[in-house]
Design a protein around this motif. Structure first.
Motif, PDB file in Angstrom:
ATOM      1  N   ILE A   1       9.788 -26.522  11.319  1.00 55.37           N
ATOM      2  CA  ILE A   1       9.152 -26.370  12.626  1.00 55.37           C
ATOM      3  C   ILE A   1       7.654 -26.250  12.413  1.00 55.37           C
ATOM      4  O   ILE A   1       7.194 -25.461  11.583  1.00 55.37           O
ATOM      5  N   GLU A   2       6.905 -27.034  13.162  1.00 55.57           N
ATOM      6  CA  GLU A   2       5.448 -26.940  13.150  1.00 55.57           C
ATOM      7  C   GLU A   2       5.002 -26.298  14.462  1.00 55.57           C
ATOM      8  O   GLU A   2       5.214 -26.856  15.539  1.00 55.57           O
ATOM      9  N   CYS A   3       4.396 -25.136  14.359  1.00 55.64           N
ATOM     10  CA  CYS A   3       3.795 -24.497  15.529  1.00 55.64           C
ATOM     11  C   CYS A   3       2.328 -24.877  15.576  1.00 55.64           C
ATOM     12  O   CYS A   3       1.561 -24.585  14.650  1.00 55.64           O
ATOM     13  N   ARG A   4       1.919 -25.536  16.661  1.00 58.76           N
ATOM     14  CA  ARG A   4       0.563 -26.062  16.766  1.00 58.76           C
ATOM     15  C   ARG A   4      -0.370 -25.124  17.545  1.00 58.76           C
ATOM     16  O   ARG A   4      -1.501 -25.486  17.873  1.00 58.76           O
ATOM     17  N   ILE A   5       0.103 -23.911  17.836  1.00 62.66           N
ATOM     18  CA  ILE A   5      -0.674 -22.986  18.663  1.00 62.66           C
ATOM     19  C   ILE A   5      -1.810 -22.298  17.907  1.00 62.66           C
ATOM     20  O   ILE A   5      -2.914 -22.186  18.436  1.00 62.66           O
ATOM     21  N   PRO A   6      -1.616 -21.818  16.668  1.00 59.65           N
ATOM     22  CA  PRO A   6      -2.708 -21.076  16.011  1.00 59.65           C
ATOM     23  C   PRO A   6      -3.958 -21.922  15.803  1.00 59.65           C
ATOM     24  O   PRO A   6      -3.880 -23.118  15.499  1.00 59.65           O
ATOM     25  N   GLY A   7      -5.107 -21.277  15.965  1.00 61.85           N
ATOM     26  CA  GLY A   7      -6.383 -21.923  15.694  1.00 61.85           C
ATOM     27  C   GLY A   7      -6.844 -21.637  14.279  1.00 61.85           C
ATOM     28  O   GLY A   7      -6.309 -20.761  13.581  1.00 61.85           O
ATOM     29  N   ALA A   8      -7.870 -22.354  13.843  1.00 62.75           N
ATOM     30  CA  ALA A   8      -8.408 -22.171  12.497  1.00 62.75           C
ATOM     31  C   ALA A   8      -9.060 -20.809  12.324  1.00 62.75           C
ATOM     32  O   ALA A   8      -9.389 -20.419  11.201  1.00 62.75           O
ATOM     33  N   ASP A   9      -9.241 -20.078  13.415  1.00 57.32           N
ATOM     34  CA  ASP A   9      -9.847 -18.744  13.352  1.00 57.32           C
ATOM     35  C   ASP A   9      -8.819 -17.642  13.155  1.00 57.32           C
ATOM     36  O   ASP A   9      -9.160 -16.464  13.129  1.00 57.32           O
ATOM     37  N   CYS A  10      -7.546 -17.989  12.996  1.00 55.58           N
ATOM     38  CA  CYS A  10      -6.514 -16.957  12.883  1.00 55.58           C
ATOM     39  C   CYS A  10      -6.579 -16.276  11.517  1.00 55.58           C
ATOM     40  O   CYS A  10      -7.054 -16.834  10.537  1.00 55.58           O
ATOM     41  N   ASN A  11      -6.097 -15.034  11.489  1.00 53.84           N
ATOM     42  CA  ASN A  11      -5.863 -14.348  10.223  1.00 53.84           C
ATOM     43  C   ASN A  11      -4.481 -14.803   9.749  1.00 53.84           C
ATOM     44  O   ASN A  11      -3.489 -14.584  10.447  1.00 53.84           O
ATOM     45  N   PRO A  12      -4.368 -15.432   8.578  1.00 55.93           N
ATOM     46  CA  PRO A  12      -3.078 -16.023   8.196  1.00 55.93           C
ATOM     47  C   PRO A  12      -1.960 -15.001   8.064  1.00 55.93           C
ATOM     48  O   PRO A  12      -0.805 -15.312   8.373  1.00 55.93           O
ATOM     49  N   TYR A  13      -2.275 -13.802   7.604  1.00 48.36           N
ATOM     50  CA  TYR A  13      -1.226 -12.793   7.460  1.00 48.36           C
ATOM     51  C   TYR A  13      -0.637 -12.441   8.824  1.00 48.36           C
ATOM     52  O   TYR A  13       0.583 -12.303   8.972  1.00 48.36           O
ATOM     53  N   LEU A  14      -1.496 -12.292   9.823  1.00 51.64           N
ATOM     54  CA  LEU A  14      -1.010 -11.932  11.157  1.00 51.64           C
ATOM     55  C   LEU A  14      -0.288 -13.100  11.815  1.00 51.64           C
ATOM     56  O   LEU A  14       0.749 -12.912  12.468  1.00 51.64           O
ATOM     57  N   ALA A  15      -0.818 -14.311  11.671  1.00 46.59           N
ATOM     58  CA  ALA A  15      -0.178 -15.482  12.285  1.00 46.59           C
ATOM     59  C   ALA A  15       1.189 -15.748  11.667  1.00 46.59           C
ATOM     60  O   ALA A  15       2.166 -16.035  12.370  1.00 46.59           O
ATOM     61  N   PHE A  16       1.290 -15.645  10.339  1.00 46.05           N
ATOM     62  CA  PHE A  16       2.579 -15.845   9.687  1.00 46.05           C
ATOM     63  C   PHE A  16       3.551 -14.725  10.047  1.00 46.05           C
ATOM     64  O   PHE A  16       4.747 -14.961  10.241  1.00 46.05           O
ATOM     65  N   ALA A  17       3.049 -13.486  10.113  1.00 50.23           N
ATOM     66  CA  ALA A  17       3.914 -12.360  10.469  1.00 50.23           C
ATOM     67  C   ALA A  17       4.473 -12.535  11.874  1.00 50.23           C
ATOM     68  O   ALA A  17       5.665 -12.280  12.123  1.00 50.23           O
ATOM     69  N   ALA A  18       3.620 -12.955  12.814  1.00 53.56           N
ATOM     70  CA  ALA A  18       4.072 -13.171  14.190  1.00 53.56           C
ATOM     71  C   ALA A  18       5.115 -14.272  14.252  1.00 53.56           C
ATOM     72  O   ALA A  18       6.131 -14.157  14.958  1.00 53.56           O
ATOM     73  N   SER A  19       4.895 -15.342  13.516  1.00 47.03           N
ATOM     74  CA  SER A  19       5.831 -16.474  13.509  1.00 47.03           C
ATOM     75  C   SER A  19       7.177 -16.068  12.937  1.00 47.03           C
ATOM     76  O   SER A  19       8.239 -16.347  13.518  1.00 47.03           O
ATOM     77  N   LEU A  20       7.134 -15.417  11.782  1.00 45.40           N
ATOM     78  CA  LEU A  20       8.363 -15.031  11.109  1.00 45.40           C
ATOM     79  C   LEU A  20       9.145 -14.000  11.921  1.00 45.40           C
ATOM     80  O   LEU A  20      10.364 -14.105  12.090  1.00 45.40           O
TER      81      LEU A  20
END
Length: 458
Positions: free
Chosen positions: A353-372
């Motif tokens: 699954i590709e989620c196209r919502i996050p922007g390049a300004d995201c914190n990867p730890y938080l974006a991945f945590a939210a997704s998972l």
């Protein structure tokens, strides 16, 4: 032996003894995703920091972007004296920082100075909590983040002195997939590719994107925590290489009005016993997958409003969500459809699954945590996704939309039972204050747009 770019303790000792490594960067990310920390003498790192860790001021998890202490946090404040937290190197992240002279880099976990337990509000701690829950179910998560950025011919100092006005993109026409424009920027891009490869990241491709001077450089997927670490290293390397070459790159989600936004598309799949657990024979529109795939997708879509600030953490983030701009505006899924917020790609063992919502300004730890977390809740609660959408999702006005502003997204996050149950009330309260502080800073600032619009005409 370590893989290329990574270092074992013995290899670091050998390089230090040979004079090949003199400095170790001991780092972690703040809420913005910026790499913070210290430069440590390599011998001191081996003699002391490796065994005992080191310290950092806990205000770093409460500061604003200008490094000003922000009142209102219970975690750290003037009344508590802004004490220390403990930085514990994760040796699995120890690597050569190839773009720097005689330097290694290690990413740390942030822990409480007294108890040495993980600081729950630290971004890496938040992701590790979700990974731990996944591992208790006997599964792994593999992920990738596709970072886009703008390359500019101005140095960071020049951009600052020009008040970030009249900057010169490193391209003058839309260059998506154009080899010739990519060649013009290859001195920079090839340097970054080489340094990243020598620093432990497996490089796949680089290409022009849809904006003037916009590019993308892709690294290979990995387990979700190492992928988040790689994301941090990628951005740090790219910025510092640009700075050394008198250029600049920006990971703003929306660098310029009328230009494409910069995303950080997240690809994710769950694996069990060495096999992709999303693969299966059930028909979901044009997709064949498993129940786990279906429920993970359903939970991920449903909980976007609950965790939206983890995907889009700044005021600028929300200016990227424009119809017809390649950025998603509505919550729907489709197969290989770039108008969708959730684009399903691959098949069989490559289904993801590709989620196209996050922007390049995201914190990867938080974006991945939210997704998972969202996907795992989907599995636990067997959340069904909506029907697969076919067609132009931009034209589907009946579909639910992503939040319009950081203020709206923060309110949803603050009031979300899912967010509180998943991350804890302490984390939700802390980040709610962080996002509200960011919004307030914008609300009280006078912008160039206002001066151009009102100076004479009102």
């Amino acid at each position: 032996m370590s893989t290329k770019g990574f270092l074992t303790q013995n290899e670091l000792e050998e390089k230090v003894a040979a004079g090949l490594i003199e400095t170790v960067i001991v780092g972690f990310t703040d809420h913005y995703g910026r790499l913070m920390g210290k430069r440590v003498d390599a011998e001191y790192f081996l003699d002391d920091v490796l065994k005992s860790g080191t310290h950092g001021c806990n205000y770093l998890l409460t500061t604003d972007m200008a490094m000003e202490p922000v009142p209102g946090y219970t975690y750290a404040n003037w009344e508590l004296g802004y004490g220390d937290f403990h930085l514990v190197p994760d040796l699995a992240t120890l690597r050569v920082a190839d773009w720097l002279e005689k330097t290694a880099l290690v990413i740390c976990d942030v822990k409480n100075e007294k108890t040495h337990n993980a600081e729950n509000i630290a971004p890496r701690s938040i992701l590790k909590k979700q990974v731990s829950q996944l591992e208790s179910d006997g599964m792994q998560c593999f992920a990738a983040s596709e970072l886009e950025y703008y390359l500019l011919e101005n140095s960071y100092r020049q951009a600052f002195e020009q008040n970030y006005q009249n900057l010169s993109p490193a391209g003058y026409y839309l260059e998506d997939y154009h080899i010739m424009q990519g060649t013009r920027n290859e001195k920079f891009t090839s340097t970054v590719r080489r340094h990243l490869k020598n620093s432990g990241l497996q490089i796949e491709t680089s290409k022009g994107e849809w904006g003037l001077g916009q590019h993308e450089l892709n690294v290979k997927y990995a387990e979700v925590l190492p992928m988040a670490d790689n994301h941090v290293v990628y951005k740090q390397c790219m910025k510092e290489v640009a700075d050394a070459m008198g250029l600049s790159v920006t990971f703003m989600a929306k660098f310029a009005t009328g230009q494409a936004g910069s995303s950080s598309h997240i690809h994710m799949s769950l694996w069990k016993d060495g096999q992709n657990a999303f693969a299966g024979d059930q028909e979901f529109g044009p997709v064949k997958g498993s129940d786990l795939f279906r429920w993970f997708l359903g939970g991920w879509i449903r909980h976007v409003p609950d965790v939206m600030p983890f995907y889009a953490p700044t005021v600028n983030s929300y200016k990227r969500y424009v119809d017809g701009s390649w950025a998603p505006t509505r919550l729907a899924w489709s197969y290989d459809n770039r108008t969708a917020g959730f684009r399903v790609v691959g098949s069989g063992p490559s289904l993801r699954i590709e989620c196209r919502i996050p922007g390049a300004d995201c914190n990867p730890y938080l974006a991945f945590a939210a997704s998972l977390a969202s996907g795992l809740e989907g599995i636990r609660s067997r959340i069904e996704p909506p029907e697969c959408f076919v067609g132009d999702i931009y034209a589907a006005a009946h579909l639910p939309r992503v939040p319009y502003t950081l203020a709206e997204a923060t309110t949803l996050f603050e009031n979300s039972d899912f967010a509180k149950e998943t991350f804890g009330t302490e984390v939700v309260a802390h980040y709610t204050h962080f996002f509200k502080t960011e919004q307030q800073a914008y609300n009280t600032s006078v912008t160039d747009w206002e001066r151009k619009r009102y100076f004479e005409q009102i």
